[in-house]
Design a protein around this motif. Sequence first.
Motif, mmCIF file in Angstrom:
data_model
loop_
_atom_site.group_PDB
_atom_site.id
_atom_site.type_symbol
_atom_site.label_atom_id
_atom_site.label_comp_id
_atom_site.label_asym_id
_atom_site.label_seq_id
_atom_site.Cartn_x
_atom_site.Cartn_y
_atom_site.Cartn_z
ATOM 1 N N ALA A 157 0.829 -1.207 0.000
ATOM 2 C CA ALA A 157 0.000 0.000 0.000
ATOM 3 C C ALA A 157 0.859 1.250 0.000
ATOM 4 O O ALA A 157 0.545 2.232 -0.692
ATOM 5 C CB ALA A 157 -0.921 -0.018 1.225
ATOM 6 N N ALA A 158 1.961 1.240 0.773
ATOM 7 C CA ALA A 158 2.855 2.401 0.826
ATOM 8 C C ALA A 158 3.509 2.650 -0.524
ATOM 9 O O ALA A 158 3.607 3.795 -0.993
ATOM 10 C CB ALA A 158 3.923 2.187 1.899
ATOM 11 N N TYR A 159 3.947 1.570 -1.169
ATOM 12 C CA TYR A 159 4.554 1.733 -2.492
ATOM 13 C C TYR A 159 3.517 2.232 -3.503
ATOM 14 O O TYR A 159 3.822 3.079 -4.353
ATOM 15 C CB TYR A 159 5.153 0.414 -2.986
ATOM 16 N N GLY A 160 2.298 1.718 -3.413
ATOM 17 C CA GLY A 160 1.249 2.195 -4.311
ATOM 18 C C GLY A 160 1.014 3.680 -4.168
ATOM 19 O O GLY A 160 0.816 4.396 -5.152
ATOM 20 N N GLN A 161 1.021 4.169 -2.919
ATOM 21 C CA GLN A 161 0.841 5.606 -2.685
ATOM 22 C C GLN A 161 1.990 6.397 -3.312
ATOM 23 O O GLN A 161 1.768 7.404 -3.994
ATOM 24 C CB GLN A 161 0.794 5.889 -1.184
ATOM 25 N N LEU A 162 3.214 5.952 -3.064
ATOM 26 C CA LEU A 162 4.373 6.661 -3.608
ATOM 27 C C LEU A 162 4.366 6.640 -5.133
ATOM 28 O O LEU A 162 4.646 7.656 -5.778
ATOM 29 C CB LEU A 162 5.658 6.029 -3.075
ATOM 30 N N ALA A 163 4.031 5.491 -5.718
ATOM 31 C CA ALA A 163 3.984 5.394 -7.177
ATOM 32 C C ALA A 163 2.958 6.360 -7.754
ATOM 33 O O ALA A 163 3.213 7.025 -8.767
ATOM 34 C CB ALA A 163 3.667 3.963 -7.594
ATOM 35 N N ASP A 164 1.803 6.456 -7.116
ATOM 36 C CA ASP A 164 0.780 7.392 -7.585
ATOM 37 C C ASP A 164 1.299 8.831 -7.588
ATOM 38 O O ASP A 164 1.072 9.594 -8.527
ATOM 39 C CB ASP A 164 -0.463 7.306 -6.694
#
Length: 407
Positions: A139-146
Amino acid sequence: MQFQALPFLRVKPTMLSAEHRTIVKATVPLLESGGEALTTHFYKMLLSEHPEVQPLFNQTNQASGAQQRALANGVLMYARHIDELEQLGGLVSQIVNKHVSLQILPEHYPLVGGCLLRSIREVLGTEIATDAVIEAWAAAYGQLADILIAAEANIYDEKANAPGGWRGARRFTVARKVRESEEITSFYLRPEDGKALLEFHPGQYIGLRVVIDGREMRRNYSLSAAASSHEYRISVKREPNGTVSKYLHDSIAEGGMLELFPPAGDFTLELSERPLVLISGGVGITPTLAMLETALKANRPVHFIHAARHGGVHAFRDWIDGLVARHPQLKRFYCYAEQRDSDPAADAIGMLDRDLLARWLPASRDIDVYFLGPLPFMKAVKCHLLELGVPGKQSRYEFFGPATALD
């Protein structure tokens, strides 16, 4: 972008929750002690399983460990500030600009994310990297990628739609090739289509794509002259182990063709009425040249301080001395580590230490300082400036390679 589920973990992408943030922050001690081992494992996995991304990475930085340390520091900073991303300061802007210069695209992010999560589990083990930990980091990586994808998309669109702008690679002809020192050569690059050029800010760099022995490689090079309506200039140091720099020096002649990505970078000269101090070591001189030209056009007082091993590798000395003769508000100071008999005289011999800076800086410490060069040089300069009373917020620096800590 939706983060792709990883079948071997059976974890579905979710929104970043308070529990996720708590778990991510709890991994900070692990990242502090073992982050570099984790990122080393990650890069080995990514580059072996996805060779299509190899052109995006400098193998010299991989071999030295600089890339791994930079990623470990970035991951650690993100974990520390997962609740307050504004505390990351300029880190996000640095990453975005580097990505834009190399043309990182949305489809690259799932590849990176998948290898990062697998590396966390394989390096830390299942007892520490539980399903809950992996879910939190997904979830943290998804946020950063966004965040990064959205920021990069805005810049790509902005550069494509600006006068003289473009998207992706554009072909340029080497109009001139000029030897500036024993190590540095300048390349004057004009668009093959003859159309207008995108303006850039002093201090920015361009991305370059070349194919050497069938292998695609991408590199960043500072724009070493102020913006021009018809050409860009880069000035490249021939590095002993630099595959691309040696190729440019040895194989690219006048009339040759190179592919460039649009200018990028956030290490740029800001408008100010304060005196300007430009401090460089070695090839770190290149982005300061465009800054110097721009500042002089605005009649801004400038102290130009440059350190080199000796006169033979000191590029652009005659050009800068010519500017000094025409601009009374410009003062220049040169420091050589050694003075050879054949070299022109320097203002000091030895290292650029605190005492020299104290003598060469303007009397007032209310100044704007921009500095860059080899890492040990930059660490020393940063320390000296603080000791001499220059406000930290008025000192800016850039890394030619992966970002690291100067503390």
